[in-house]
Design a protein around this motif. Structure first.
Motif, PDB file in Angstrom:
ATOM      1  N   ARG A 120       0.674  -1.325   0.163  1.00 39.19           N
ATOM      2  CA  ARG A 120      -0.064  -0.032  -0.069  1.00 39.19           C
ATOM      3  C   ARG A 120       0.617   1.247  -0.038  1.00 39.19           C
ATOM      4  N   ASP A 121       1.923   1.218   0.835  1.00 38.08           N
ATOM      5  CA  ASP A 121       2.708   2.234   0.717  1.00 38.08           C
ATOM      6  C   ASP A 121       3.549   2.718  -0.392  1.00 38.08           C
ATOM      7  N   ARG A 122       4.035   1.513  -0.929  1.00 39.52           N
ATOM      8  CA  ARG A 122       4.712   1.899  -2.299  1.00 39.52           C
ATOM      9  C   ARG A 122       3.784   2.059  -3.365  1.00 39.52           C
ATOM     10  N   SER A 123       2.626   1.578  -3.350  1.00 34.81           N
ATOM     11  CA  SER A 123       1.476   1.921  -4.207  1.00 34.81           C
ATOM     12  C   SER A 123       1.307   3.631  -4.142  1.00 34.81           C
ATOM     13  N   ALA A 124       1.220   3.983  -3.015  1.00 36.57           N
ATOM     14  CA  ALA A 124       1.003   5.208  -2.832  1.00 36.57           C
ATOM     15  C   ALA A 124       2.376   6.386  -3.119  1.00 36.57           C
ATOM     16  N   ALA A 125       3.364   5.766  -2.890  1.00 35.84           N
ATOM     17  CA  ALA A 125       4.591   6.469  -3.662  1.00 35.84           C
ATOM     18  C   ALA A 125       4.473   6.552  -5.329  1.00 35.84           C
ATOM     19  N   MET A 126       4.091   5.605  -5.823  1.00 35.88           N
ATOM     20  CA  MET A 126       3.884   5.492  -7.020  1.00 35.88           C
ATOM     21  C   MET A 126       2.994   6.467  -7.557  1.00 35.88           C
ATOM     22  N   GLN A 127       1.739   6.648  -6.943  1.00 33.07           N
ATOM     23  CA  GLN A 127       0.864   7.494  -7.162  1.00 33.07           C
ATOM     24  C   GLN A 127       1.426   9.012  -6.913  1.00 33.07           C
ATOM     25  N   ASP A 128       2.272   9.229  -6.099  1.00 34.14           N
ATOM     26  CA  ASP A 128       2.943  10.670  -5.768  1.00 34.14           C
ATOM     27  C   ASP A 128       3.890  10.863  -7.033  1.00 34.14           C
ATOM     28  N   VAL A 129       4.516   9.902  -7.701  1.00 29.95           N
ATOM     29  CA  VAL A 129       5.228  10.078  -8.693  1.00 29.95           C
ATOM     30  C   VAL A 129       4.527  10.485  -9.902  1.00 29.95           C
ATOM     31  N   LEU A 130       3.321   9.738 -10.323  1.00 31.11           N
ATOM     32  CA  LEU A 130       2.443  10.155 -11.165  1.00 31.11           C
ATOM     33  C   LEU A 130       1.821  11.233 -11.231  1.00 31.11           C
ATOM     34  N   HIS A 131       1.501  11.647  -9.897  1.00 31.84           N
ATOM     35  CA  HIS A 131       0.775  13.049  -9.546  1.00 31.84           C
ATOM     36  C   HIS A 131       1.680  14.043  -9.927  1.00 31.84           C
ATOM     37  N   ASN A 132       2.898  14.108  -9.555  1.00 30.71           N
ATOM     38  CA  ASN A 132       3.773  15.027  -9.802  1.00 30.71           C
ATOM     39  C   ASN A 132       4.249  15.113 -11.495  1.00 30.71           C
ATOM     40  N   LEU A 133       4.212  13.997 -12.020  1.00 35.50           N
ATOM     41  CA  LEU A 133       4.574  14.112 -13.430  1.00 35.50           C
ATOM     42  C   LEU A 133       3.147  14.689 -14.227  1.00 35.50           C
ATOM     43  N   LEU A 134       1.935  14.225 -13.916  1.00 38.52           N
ATOM     44  CA  LEU A 134       0.988  14.920 -14.598  1.00 38.52           C
ATOM     45  C   LEU A 134       0.709  16.349 -14.264  1.00 38.52           C
ATOM     46  N   LEU A 135       0.901  16.962 -13.237  1.00 34.16           N
ATOM     47  CA  LEU A 135       1.064  18.170 -12.968  1.00 34.16           C
ATOM     48  C   LEU A 135       2.282  19.055 -13.821  1.00 34.16           C
TER      49      LEU A 135
END
Length: 166
Positions: A120-135
């Protein structure tokens, strides 16, 4: 009244004819299969991993970017590539650990719970990277390019699910 055979060809003759074509057909299918496998292996060996317009390794996300905007987004993708690879690597390791914990004998519920939390934590970290990339991507796009980008990202989600229509 005599019982005349209904067919002039006997069953053994049909089997012989069938067997005569079985070997060539099998050979053709095997050669086709070997060609597909060899072509796939050679394309991976030579680094051909998909359409030529995907240069940065972000697959569908990169492909959704409008063609006219791809050049100006090169630095954004380059900058985030290391973060994305690291996040993928960590998530893959966490999933592997979770798989082992779930199958371990004797079963340890605490270890399984910790492994699931790590996924769950690693999935959240992946989501953070994607979030920053999309922005970062949106920041560089014009309003029309953003609309095209979001439409392309949502297109697969809009497909009707398989199964009977209601």
């Amino acid at each position: 009244m005599t019982d005349a055979p209904e067919s002039t060809t006997s069953a053994p003759a049909k089997k012989t004819r069938f067997r005569r074509w079985l070997l060539p057909a099998s050979l053709v299918l095997n050669l086709l299969l070997v060609g597909i496998i060899a072509g796939s292996a050679l394309s991976h060996w030579h680094g051909d991993r998909g359409p030529k317009d995907r240069r940065f390794g972000f697959g569908p996300l990169e492909h959704a970017v409008p063609q006219q905007a791809r050049e100006k987004l090169g630095p954004v993708f380059e900058r985030e590539r290391a973060n994305m690879r690291s996040a993928f690597r960590e998530l893959r390791a966490a999933r592997s650990d979770m798989h082992e914990a779930m199958l371990k004998q004797p079963y340890d519920p605490d270890a399984a719970s910790r492994a699931l939390e790590d996924v769950r934590d690693r999935s959240a970290a992946m989501q953070d990277v994607l979030h920053n990339l999309l922005l970062s991507i949106n920041e560089k796009l014009t309003p029309e390019e953003r609309r095209q980008f979001l439409d392309a990202l949502e297109r697969p989600l809009k497909k009707a699910p398989p199964g009977p229509k209601q």
